[in-house]
Design an enzyme around this catalytic site. Structure first.
Site, PDB file in Angstrom:
ATOM      1  N   GLU A 250       0.821  -1.203   0.000  1.00 33.47           N
ATOM      2  CA  GLU A 250       0.000   0.000   0.000  1.00 33.47           C
ATOM      3  C   GLU A 250       0.865   1.266   0.000  1.00 33.47           C
ATOM      4  O   GLU A 250       0.505   2.278  -0.606  1.00 33.47           O
ATOM      5  CB  GLU A 250      -0.936   0.011   1.208  1.00 33.47           C
ATOM      6  CG  GLU A 250      -1.970  -1.081   1.226  1.00 33.47           C
ATOM      7  CD  GLU A 250      -1.454  -2.412   1.780  1.00 33.47           C
ATOM      8  OE1 GLU A 250      -2.235  -3.370   1.826  1.00 33.47           O
ATOM      9  OE2 GLU A 250      -0.257  -2.483   2.157  1.00 33.47           O
TER      10      GLU A 250
ATOM     11  N   MET B 282      15.447  -3.268  -0.735  1.00 36.15           N
ATOM     12  CA  MET B 282      14.060  -2.829  -0.850  1.00 36.15           C
ATOM     13  C   MET B 282      14.000  -1.609  -1.770  1.00 36.15           C
ATOM     14  O   MET B 282      14.910  -0.785  -1.794  1.00 36.15           O
ATOM     15  CB  MET B 282      13.505  -2.466   0.530  1.00 36.15           C
ATOM     16  CG  MET B 282      13.405  -3.637   1.488  1.00 36.15           C
ATOM     17  SD  MET B 282      12.149  -4.838   1.015  1.00 36.15           S
ATOM     18  CE  MET B 282      10.650  -3.940   1.440  1.00 36.15           C
ATOM     19  N   GLY B 283      12.904  -1.482  -2.520  1.00 35.69           N
ATOM     20  CA  GLY B 283      12.690  -0.306  -3.348  1.00 35.69           C
ATOM     21  C   GLY B 283      13.435  -0.304  -4.659  1.00 35.69           C
ATOM     22  O   GLY B 283      13.493   0.727  -5.333  1.00 35.69           O
TER      23      GLY B 283
END
Length: 418
Positions: free
Chosen positions: A61, A309-310
């Protein structure tokens, strides 16, 4: 009366929920002293202006919220935006936005905790990403006179039937919603069938179609490709889950039997599993290198573990073909979003379980932009076919990118409403 019994039940099970939330896991950032925020003990904001409050539960989200946040700030740079997450991994994603936003942890669904949060932050409006609806939160926020909108809303047939069984409880939720901005007409129809007034339900599209592929992402993907080997065939297994990695590695063995220099970029969905997946690769006799190790990738490297991450767009951008995880585990997960490889014009493959993104995936199949496999052997065979016939993979990627272009615009539609 319904909320009274709900709160009593929540009180009984909250120790279990909190234990799960605070339990230490490898790769999971600790909450530290900020755990108090879950109980409404909230530090004041660094702005006197009333913020727009966006709630994004966890990683997925939060990633979906980022383009909306950037669009809001572009529209009004002075607007204060407060983002709440429930999990620390979600907070980690939001922290990458730096000074664009303020972050706080979402209070648990007790009225006293939500009241403490609202008194400290005084939000102008609440925007909920996807469909995270909590009875006491919605009741308390509405009581403070704060309009509530659900953005990028999804309601699967399974969730619809679940809410239908507790219709009186859903009635308590639905009456407080100002706007429900749905991804698809099917989602809107289900919300309306549950009793939400048709005038408050809108089809705005999925914000996940509005993927920003800037020059920096393209450059970082190309640089990684050169680091891994520009001439060797490369595939990525994105967002894999426990029990799925073994099948991915088995497929890679099948592929290596026909293309010995093929490389797998393996990206587990959850950061706490990075080390265990690395150990699994070694136990399976693969020459594996972690991205964070900064080791030189040689021609003998067989698996490159994406333990960051990312960076998903960069990792996909360095590949020729993308397999989307969460789809080889029966009905446990239901697949993940194929739009990121599509936006990068990459051909994609999914397992048979993709009910979380049913409409997107089935349309991509019809557009000949993705293919479905039912086993690791079938995955290995299809990979071999696509990597030895790059023109077919490129055609699938072009079909996918056209599909993205035809469905973009959800963020503009959403901002118009809110």
């Amino acid at each position: 009366m319904i909320r009274f019994f709900y709160t009593a039940l929540l009180t009984l099970i909250s120790p279990i929920l909190l234990y799960s939330l605070y339990k230490k896991k490898e790769g999971k950032p600790p909450f530290g002293p900020r755990w108090k925020e879950h109980f409404g003990v909230i530090p004041l904001l660094n702005s006197n202006k009333r913020p727009i409050w966006i709630h994004a539960v966890s990683v997925g989200e939060s990633i979906a919220a980022i383009p909306i946040i950037k669009a809001l700030k572009k529209q009004n740079p002075e607007q204060t935006i407060l983002v709440t997450t429930t999990t620390s991994t979600g907070a980690e994603q939001i922290e990458k936005l730096g000074d664009l936003v303020e972050h706080r942890y979402m209070p648990i669904d007790f009225s006293f905790a939500v009241r403490g949060f609202l008194k400290a932050t005084k939000p102008e409006k609440m925007l909920i990403m996807e469909t995270e609806l909590w009875p006491n939160t919605l009741h308390t926020v509405a009581k403070f006179g704060i309009p509530i909108s659900v953005l990028n809303a999804r309601l699967s047939e399974k969730s619809y039937l679940g809410y239908k069984k507790v219709q009186p409880l859903f009635n308590l939720l639905g009456k407080h919603l100002t706007h429900v901005c749905c991804q698809y007409q099917d989602d809107a129809d289900r919300f309306i069938a549950l009793g939400i007034d048709e005038g408050r339900v809108h089809v705005t599209g999925s914000v996940k179609f509005d993927i920003e592929i800037n020059e920096q992402i393209l450059t970082s993907g190309q640089e990684l490709r050169e680091l891994l080997g520009s001439e060797r065939p490369i595939w990525v297994a994105a967002s894999t889950h426990k029990g799925e990695d073994e099948q991915i590695l088995a497929a890679h063995k099948v592929l290596l039997s026909s293309i010995p220099n093929a490389l797998l970029i393996l990206v587990p969905r959850h950061p706490e599993r990075f080390n265990s997946v690395f150990a699994l690769c070694q136990e399976s006799n693969f020459n594996c290198i972690k991205r964070t190790s900064n080791q030189i990738v040689s021609s003998d490297t067989q698996v490159y573990l994406g333990d960051t991450m990312g960076e998903m767009l960069t990792l996909i951008g360095a590949s020729d073909v993308c397999f989307m995880g969460g789809s080889l585990l029966g009905d446990k997960v239901g697949g993940h979003n194929l739009l990121e490889p599509a936006a990068l014009a990459k051909s994609s493959i999914t397992g048979p379980s993709y009910y979380n993104f049913l409409e997107i995936t089935e349309t991509l199949i019809k557009e000949e932009a993705t293919k479905v496999v039912t086993s690791s052997d079938a995955l290995g065979g299809l990979l071999s076919a696509l990597l030895t016939q790059p023109e077919q993979a490129q055609l699938m990627g072009q079909n996918a990118k056209r599909f993205i272009a035809a469905n973009s615009g959800a963020i503009a539609n959403t901002l118009t409403l809110i």
